[in-house]
Scaffold this motif. Sequence first.
Motif, short mmCIF file in Angstrom:
data_model
loop_
_atom_site.label_atom_id
_atom_site.label_comp_id
_atom_site.label_asym_id
_atom_site.label_seq_id
_atom_site.Cartn_x
_atom_site.Cartn_y
_atom_site.Cartn_z
N ARG A 13 2.05 54.30 -91.93
CA ARG A 13 1.17 53.17 -92.26
C ARG A 13 1.91 51.85 -92.10
NH1 ARG A 13 -2.07 54.87 -97.82
NH2 ARG A 13 -3.34 56.54 -96.91
N GLN A 14 3.14 51.79 -92.58
CA GLN A 14 3.92 50.55 -92.46
C GLN A 14 4.19 50.21 -91.00
OE1 GLN A 14 7.41 51.22 -94.82
NE2 GLN A 14 6.36 50.91 -96.76
N SER A 15 4.48 51.24 -90.22
CA SER A 15 4.76 51.01 -88.81
C SER A 15 3.53 50.48 -88.10
CB SER A 15 5.23 52.32 -88.15
OG SER A 15 5.49 52.13 -86.79
N ARG A 16 2.36 51.03 -88.43
CA ARG A 16 1.12 50.56 -87.80
C ARG A 16 0.76 49.15 -88.23
NH1 ARG A 16 -2.80 55.88 -88.32
NH2 ARG A 16 -2.03 56.98 -86.49
N GLY A 17 1.23 48.74 -89.42
CA GLY A 17 0.87 47.43 -89.93
C GLY A 17 1.68 46.28 -89.37
N ARG A 18 2.69 46.57 -88.58
CA ARG A 18 3.49 45.48 -88.03
C ARG A 18 2.67 44.65 -87.04
NH1 ARG A 18 8.41 49.56 -86.61
NH2 ARG A 18 9.08 49.97 -88.75
N GLU A 19 2.87 43.33 -87.07
CA GLU A 19 2.14 42.46 -86.15
C GLU A 19 2.55 42.70 -84.71
OE1 GLU A 19 1.38 38.62 -89.07
OE2 GLU A 19 2.43 38.39 -87.18
N ALA A 44 4.79 53.54 -78.75
CA ALA A 44 5.39 53.07 -79.99
C ALA A 44 5.79 54.29 -80.81
CB ALA A 44 4.41 52.21 -80.77
N GLU A 45 6.76 54.13 -81.71
CA GLU A 45 7.29 55.27 -82.44
C GLU A 45 6.22 55.97 -83.27
OE1 GLU A 45 9.04 52.76 -86.26
OE2 GLU A 45 10.41 53.39 -84.67
N SER A 46 5.31 55.21 -83.89
CA SER A 46 4.28 55.82 -84.73
C SER A 46 3.29 56.62 -83.89
CB SER A 46 3.53 54.75 -85.53
OG SER A 46 2.94 53.80 -84.66
N GLU A 47 2.92 56.08 -82.74
CA GLU A 47 1.98 56.79 -81.86
C GLU A 47 2.63 58.03 -81.27
OE1 GLU A 47 -0.96 55.88 -78.04
OE2 GLU A 47 0.76 54.59 -78.44
N LEU A 48 3.91 57.93 -80.94
CA LEU A 48 4.63 59.07 -80.39
C LEU A 48 4.71 60.20 -81.42
CD1 LEU A 48 6.13 60.00 -77.83
CD2 LEU A 48 8.24 59.15 -78.87
N GLN A 96 2.57 60.75 -83.84
CA GLN A 96 1.24 61.33 -84.02
C GLN A 96 0.87 62.24 -82.86
OE1 GLN A 96 -1.87 58.42 -84.37
NE2 GLN A 96 -3.39 59.89 -85.05
N ARG A 97 1.14 61.82 -81.64
CA ARG A 97 0.76 62.60 -80.47
C ARG A 97 1.60 63.86 -80.31
NH1 ARG A 97 -1.80 60.11 -76.18
NH2 ARG A 97 -1.60 62.17 -75.19
N SER A 98 2.86 63.79 -80.69
CA SER A 98 3.77 64.91 -80.47
C SER A 98 3.77 65.93 -81.59
CB SER A 98 5.20 64.40 -80.28
OG SER A 98 5.70 63.82 -81.48
N GLY A 99 3.39 65.50 -82.80
CA GLY A 99 3.47 66.39 -83.95
C GLY A 99 4.83 66.38 -84.61
N CYS A 100 5.78 65.60 -84.08
CA CYS A 100 7.10 65.47 -84.70
C CYS A 100 7.04 64.43 -85.83
CB CYS A 100 8.14 65.03 -83.66
SG CYS A 100 8.38 66.21 -82.30
N ASP A 101 7.95 64.55 -86.78
CA ASP A 101 7.94 63.58 -87.87
C ASP A 101 8.49 62.25 -87.38
OD1 ASP A 101 10.97 63.33 -88.83
OD2 ASP A 101 10.58 65.43 -88.36
N LEU A 102 8.13 61.19 -88.08
CA LEU A 102 8.45 59.83 -87.66
C LEU A 102 9.95 59.59 -87.59
CD1 LEU A 102 7.16 57.14 -86.86
CD2 LEU A 102 7.19 56.48 -89.26
N ALA A 103 10.70 60.13 -88.56
CA ALA A 103 12.15 59.92 -88.58
C ALA A 103 12.80 60.52 -87.34
CB ALA A 103 12.74 60.53 -89.85
N SER A 104 12.36 61.71 -86.92
CA SER A 104 12.92 62.36 -85.72
C SER A 104 12.62 61.54 -84.48
CB SER A 104 12.37 63.77 -85.57
OG SER A 104 12.75 64.59 -86.65
N CYS A 105 11.40 61.00 -84.40
CA CYS A 105 11.03 60.16 -83.26
C CYS A 105 11.89 58.91 -83.20
CB CYS A 105 9.55 59.79 -83.33
SG CYS A 105 8.43 61.16 -82.97
N ARG A 106 12.14 58.31 -84.36
CA ARG A 106 12.97 57.10 -84.39
C ARG A 106 14.39 57.39 -83.89
NH1 ARG A 106 11.18 54.81 -90.32
NH2 ARG A 106 9.33 53.64 -89.65
N ARG A 107 14.96 58.50 -84.35
CA ARG A 107 16.32 58.86 -83.92
C ARG A 107 16.36 59.13 -82.42
NH1 ARG A 107 16.29 61.59 -88.99
NH2 ARG A 107 15.60 63.53 -87.99
N PHE A 108 15.35 59.81 -81.91
CA PHE A 108 15.30 60.12 -80.48
C PHE A 108 15.16 58.84 -79.66
CE2 PHE A 108 12.56 60.92 -76.76
CZ PHE A 108 13.42 61.73 -76.02
N LEU A 109 14.25 57.96 -80.04
CA LEU A 109 14.04 56.72 -79.29
C LEU A 109 15.28 55.83 -79.33
CD1 LEU A 109 10.36 55.90 -80.36
CD2 LEU A 109 11.14 56.64 -78.10
#
Length: 216
Positions: A108-114, A149-153, A155-168
């Motif tokens: 939610r916080q990630s999606r709320g960024r301008e 974006a990390e949040s969309e990735l 959601q689409r991949s099914g991986c948790d947000l923290a794992s996506c952030r580390r990968f990106l």
Amino acid sequence: MAAIRRPESESVLTYRLVGVSAREEMVFKSIVGLLGGRTSQQWQVVETTEPDLLVIGFESADTLVPDIRAKVTFRRSTATGNDLQWPLRAGNVFEHLERAGEQILDLRQSRGREVAASFRLLRWPTQQLLRAHPGAVRLATLMASRPFAESELAQRSGCDLASCRRFLQAMEDSGFAERVESPRSEVVAIKEPVLKGLFARIRSRLGLPVTHSERE
């Protein structure tokens, strides 16, 4: 199991049960009820609206459920990751709810960024990098089609947000991806002409034409 209280607007999350028996539903709801006040968020069950968390029973354990922020699945065998081993234990349910709640609020916080930063794949990563990050092949395959974006990735991949952030972050640091800033939406203000005189303002409110001399 001490609760970490959050602002009221963020404290209520929802879950929905899919493919569960009457017994499974009763046991899970009872445990969630017992944990009320101990979890960091308040959990409410919903029947029709899209939930924050999807709880999947044995009958639908292998069903692919897209566009859900988080999910947890009942398993009779040894449970790992997003699986809950049956019979359910309050401590395990508590841990899964806390993990899911943190993931949902982060999203939610990630999606709320301008301005949301997206990442564009420049070239396919090395096997060493792929092996270092669970789900990396799936993430890189998605990024091959367009920037994410990390949040969309997540959601689409099914991986948790923290794992996506580390990968990106690893992809960017290694030169396999680059950050692309989404353009900030601009609002163009249109200045309304200032009307002079009482009668000009009355005519304007009534939708009657106003002469040029009555405009500033």
